[in-house]
Design a protein around this motif. Structure first.
Motif, PDB file in Angstrom:
ATOM      1  N   LEU A 212       0.755  -1.294   0.070  1.00  0.00           N
ATOM      2  CA  LEU A 212      -0.018  -0.037  -0.045  1.00  0.00           C
ATOM      3  C   LEU A 212       0.749   1.329  -0.093  1.00  0.00           C
ATOM      4  CD1 LEU A 212      -2.580  -1.320   2.768  1.00  0.00           C
ATOM      5  CD2 LEU A 212      -2.877  -1.318   0.286  1.00  0.00           C
TER       6      LEU A 212
ATOM      7  N   LEU B  72      -0.338   4.249  -2.436  1.00  0.00           N
ATOM      8  CA  LEU B  72      -1.517   4.792  -2.265  1.00  0.00           C
ATOM      9  C   LEU B  72      -1.978   5.677  -0.996  1.00  0.00           C
ATOM     10  CD1 LEU B  72      -3.102   1.109  -2.603  1.00  0.00           C
ATOM     11  CD2 LEU B  72      -2.307   2.846  -4.557  1.00  0.00           C
TER      12      LEU B  72
ATOM     13  N   GLU C  43      -5.068 -10.793  -8.762  1.00  0.00           N
ATOM     14  CA  GLU C  43      -4.250  -9.727  -8.230  1.00  0.00           C
ATOM     15  C   GLU C  43      -4.336  -9.786  -6.645  1.00  0.00           C
ATOM     16  OE1 GLU C  43      -4.851  -5.570  -9.300  1.00  0.00           O
ATOM     17  OE2 GLU C  43      -4.694  -4.903  -7.328  1.00  0.00           O
TER      18      GLU C  43
ATOM     19  N   ARG D 258      -8.487  -8.522 -11.439  1.00  0.00           N
ATOM     20  CA  ARG D 258      -8.112  -8.156 -10.022  1.00  0.00           C
ATOM     21  C   ARG D 258      -8.404  -9.231  -9.065  1.00  0.00           C
ATOM     22  NH1 ARG D 258      -6.095  -5.281 -11.605  1.00  0.00           N
ATOM     23  NH2 ARG D 258      -6.786  -3.368 -13.121  1.00  0.00           N
TER      24      ARG D 258
ATOM     25  N   LEU E 253      -8.904   4.955  -6.644  1.00  0.00           N
ATOM     26  CA  LEU E 253      -8.378   3.856  -6.372  1.00  0.00           C
ATOM     27  C   LEU E 253      -9.384   2.599  -7.320  1.00  0.00           C
ATOM     28  CD1 LEU E 253      -7.989   3.195  -2.573  1.00  0.00           C
ATOM     29  CD2 LEU E 253      -6.222   4.073  -4.167  1.00  0.00           C
ATOM     30  N   SER E 254      -8.659   1.503  -7.753  1.00  0.00           N
ATOM     31  CA  SER E 254      -9.142   0.619  -8.481  1.00  0.00           C
ATOM     32  C   SER E 254      -9.894  -0.320  -7.464  1.00  0.00           C
ATOM     33  CB  SER E 254      -8.029  -0.151  -9.282  1.00  0.00           C
ATOM     34  OG  SER E 254      -7.391  -0.961  -8.591  1.00  0.00           O
TER      35      SER E 254
ATOM     36  N   TRP F  91      -2.144 -11.862  -2.168  1.00  0.00           N
ATOM     37  CA  TRP F  91      -2.257 -11.067  -0.887  1.00  0.00           C
ATOM     38  C   TRP F  91      -3.035 -11.829   0.389  1.00  0.00           C
ATOM     39  CZ3 TRP F  91       1.321  -7.535  -1.273  1.00  0.00           C
ATOM     40  CH2 TRP F  91       1.392  -6.841  -2.445  1.00  0.00           C
TER      41      TRP F  91
ATOM     42  N   ARG G 127      -7.691  -4.054  -1.138  1.00  0.00           N
ATOM     43  CA  ARG G 127      -6.488  -4.260  -0.124  1.00  0.00           C
ATOM     44  C   ARG G 127      -6.396  -3.068   0.930  1.00  0.00           C
ATOM     45  NH1 ARG G 127      -2.813  -3.914  -5.326  1.00  0.00           N
ATOM     46  NH2 ARG G 127      -1.390  -2.765  -3.955  1.00  0.00           N
ATOM     47  N   VAL G 128      -6.904  -1.967   0.536  1.00  0.00           N
ATOM     48  CA  VAL G 128      -6.934  -1.034   1.679  1.00  0.00           C
ATOM     49  C   VAL G 128      -7.798  -1.287   2.667  1.00  0.00           C
ATOM     50  CG1 VAL G 128      -7.260   1.393   2.521  1.00  0.00           C
ATOM     51  CG2 VAL G 128      -6.191   0.873   0.158  1.00  0.00           C
TER      52      VAL G 128
ATOM     53  N   GLU H 286      -7.424  -2.454  -5.510  1.00  0.00           N
ATOM     54  CA  GLU H 286      -6.763  -1.360  -4.647  1.00  0.00           C
ATOM     55  C   GLU H 286      -7.701  -1.074  -3.220  1.00  0.00           C
ATOM     56  OE1 GLU H 286      -3.822   0.880  -7.560  1.00  0.00           O
ATOM     57  OE2 GLU H 286      -5.683   1.797  -7.319  1.00  0.00           O
ATOM     58  N   ARG H 287      -8.855  -0.877  -3.490  1.00  0.00           N
ATOM     59  CA  ARG H 287      -9.711  -0.593  -2.436  1.00  0.00           C
ATOM     60  C   ARG H 287      -9.780  -1.717  -1.519  1.00  0.00           C
ATOM     61  NH1 ARG H 287     -14.772   2.210  -5.648  1.00  0.00           N
ATOM     62  NH2 ARG H 287     -13.215   3.310  -6.812  1.00  0.00           N
TER      63      ARG H 287
END
Lengths: 354, 230
Positions: free
Chosen positions: A113, A116, A161, A158, A124-125, A165, A131-132, A128-129
């Motif tokens: 992160l 970001l 991706e 996504r 954010l994509s 994680w 992940r946050v 990404e959202r």
């Protein structure tokens, strides 16, 4: 240890779910409307059960009989919602710190992160959202992580991706995770324990390899989605043909693509409809993957026969028509050859180290 | 502007600003509370509260003014209670502020209520799972996200307070320097021979203030909306 018993009447829907889970990822699996989200909402305190008891790692969060009902903000649950629910008026950095700064640097590094932090959620994509949102939940120092289909709003790219994680999270954070999903491939890839739900009831709960390879569970999971999970080690790479050779406990199979370095352990989902059975060892077949196996169980359903197999110490699952089952005279104890189509394992179904 | 307006007119403008600002500032906390209760609360008597809040909008202003007069006069049930404490509303500028606040209250609460209703309860639930108490959820999530509506409500109430006439003149009369706000001053000038000039100047001031408030409200809520959404 997680022990959950939730009873709740919601209009015509009657939820009565009870299960226990070990550390690791517990997948609540079932069709939409089966009550999965209601269960984790009850754990979070967002849904008040009519009766039951919820215990997470020795802390009683709800106990109707003992009149315990810890308010949401004191439960220390990290909830990752399907739609991320980041605060739109705060930067990523402020979102992350909203619940605390527990393990901040490690969480930021683990979820990638760093770049970001200054941004607003609107910039954010979808991936990404999420992940946050995961980072925000982790930094609040929860005793359990609740994830409600965190990947369902994302497209395949996504998803691919985020999945690594989530695997890192499972392997590194050492935190119990309740993971709601209706995708068997996600469950196979991430879960340690599976709880299969239908119409507000728990149909089946157990270790992921056991439940997903159980012919009797095929009906609950869905014929298209059913498939066993096995552990494999990368034994060789064929650079010229672009293939990876995997060692299973009962033999070797070859899959297309480079799946990792030699010696890496993988989790592999083999879909039941991609396993073909033969009485004699087949010759001159284009499929490269032929494994000796023993029939352990049979389950006849409306769409065919699910066949449980033991291959070395791994359990596999095959699906054949009733006619084939008769022709092969399949019965428990019978030795067969299982043919796995080489292209059958989609990239989504190959998970990292277990 | 000071030369352009006569001292009496200037006094009315200053008084109007003071009365309206006081009315809005004093009723803001209660307005927020009512808006929040109506937007999120599920309690018996919610409809009654809704009716009470909206009553001044529907009642003839003179009725509201007369009820205030009965309640807050020296012998009235509330006036006699407050008198020993040194608080008096009758025929004072504070009474004008009270009348303005009550008349503006429905206009203040409505946009706030809509703004609170528009805040995604999912975000509030997310904040709670992150350990935020209800008060912290309100202060850090609900209020900032509803801020455009809250500001709009406050400005609307201010504009309404600036124009309040009926309840004010009934409750606190039309005393120069104490309760003579712009509308009651215009009315008084119109009763006076040769007062049309002064009345027209105050009309111009009224229009300018109303337009200014409207533009300020637009600008402010757009600015806040950008900050909240971007």
């Amino acid at each position: 240890m997680i022990a959950i018993h939730v009873k709740k009447r919601l209009g015509a829907f009657d939820l009565d779910a009870e299960f226990e889970a070990l550390p690791g990822v517990t997948a609540l699996f079932g069709r939409s409307g089966s009550g999965k989200t209601s269960v984790i909402n009850a754990v979070a305190g967002l849904l008040r059960p009519d009766a039951g008891r919820i215990e997470v790692d020795g802390a009683v969060l709800y106990d109707r009989a003992a009149r315990v009902d810890v308010p949401v903000h004191r439960r220390r649950v990290g909830y990752v919602f399907q739609d991320a629910r980041l605060f739109p008026h705060m930067s990523v950095e402020k979102n992350l710190a909203y619940g605390g700064r527990h393990d901040r640097d490690r969480v930021i590094a683990m979820l990638g992160l760093e770049g970001l932090l200054e941004r607003r959620p609107a910039a954010l994509s979808g991936g990404e959202r999420q992940r946050v949102a995961i980072g925000r939940a982790l930094m609040s120092d929860p005793r359990i992580l609740l994830m409600d289909e965190p990947l369902s709003a994302l497209d395949a790219a996504r998803k691919a991706e985020i999945l690594p994680w989530l695997e890192r999270l499972r392997d590194e954070a050492g935190l119990p995770i309740l993971y709601v999903s209706h995708a068997a491939s996600e469950v196979a890839r991430l879960a340690t324990t599976v709880v299969v739900m239908e119409a507000g009831r728990v149909l089946r709960a157990g270790a992921v390899a056991e439940v997903l390879s159980d012919p009797a569970a095929v009906g609950m999971i869905g014929a298209q989605e059913a498939g066993a999970v096995v552990r494999a080690r990368i034994a060789g790479l064929d650079r010229i043909d672009g293939l990876t050779e995997l060692a299973l406990s009962g033999g070797r199979i070859v899959l297309p693509g480079r799946l990792g370095g030699i010696g890496t352990h993988l989790r592999l989902r083999i879909s039941a409809q991609d396993v073909i059975l033969a009485r004699e060892k087949p010759q001159g077949l284009s499929a490269l993957n032929i494994l000796p196996a023993e029939v352990t169980a049979l389950d006849e359903g409306p769409e065919g026969v699910a066949v449980g197999l033991l291959c070395g110490s791994d359990r596999l699952l095959a699906r054949v028509t009733r006619r084939s089952a008769r022709a092969l005279r399949l019965e428990p104890g019978q030795g067969v050859w299982a043919i796995v189509k080489a292209s059958a394992v989609a990239p989504d179904d190959v998970g990292g180290a277990v | 502007m000071i030369d352009w307006l006569g001292p009496e007119e200037w006094q009315a403008v200053r008084l109007s600003l003071k009365v309206s600002a006081t009315a809005v500032a004093a009723s803001l906390p209660l307005g927020l509370l009512c808006a929040l209760a109506l937007a999120k609360g599920r309690f018996p008597g919610r409809q009654l509260l809704n009716g009470l809040v909206h009553l001044p909008l529907i009642l003839p202003p003179v009725v509201t003014g007369y009820l205030l007069l009965i309640a807050f006069s020296r012998q009235g049930p509330l006036g006699s209670l407050l008198e020993p404490l040194g608080v008096s509303f009758a025929f004072r500028w504070t009474g004008a502020a009270l009348a303005a606040a009550i008349m503006a209250f429905p206009l203040m609460v409505r946009p706030m209520r809509l703004a609170f209703e528009a805040v995604d309860p999912g975000l509030e639930a997310a904040a709670a799972t992150l350990g935020a108490s209800r008060l912290r959820v309100f202060a850090t999530v609900t209020l900032p996200l509803a801020l455009p509506g809250v500001v709009a409500g406050a400005i609307l109430a201010f504009a309404k307070a600036m124009g309040e006439f009926g309840a004010t003149i009934t409750f606190v009369s039309n005393i120069p320097g104490e309760t003579r706000t712009i509308p009651t001053a215009i009315y008084a000038f119109l009763q006076m021979p040769g007062g049309e000039g002064a009345a027209l100047r105050l009309v111009a001031v009224s229009i300018a203030l109303a337009m200014g408030a409207l533009l300020a409200s637009e600008w402010l809520s757009r600015r806040i909306a950008r900050r909240v959404a971007a």
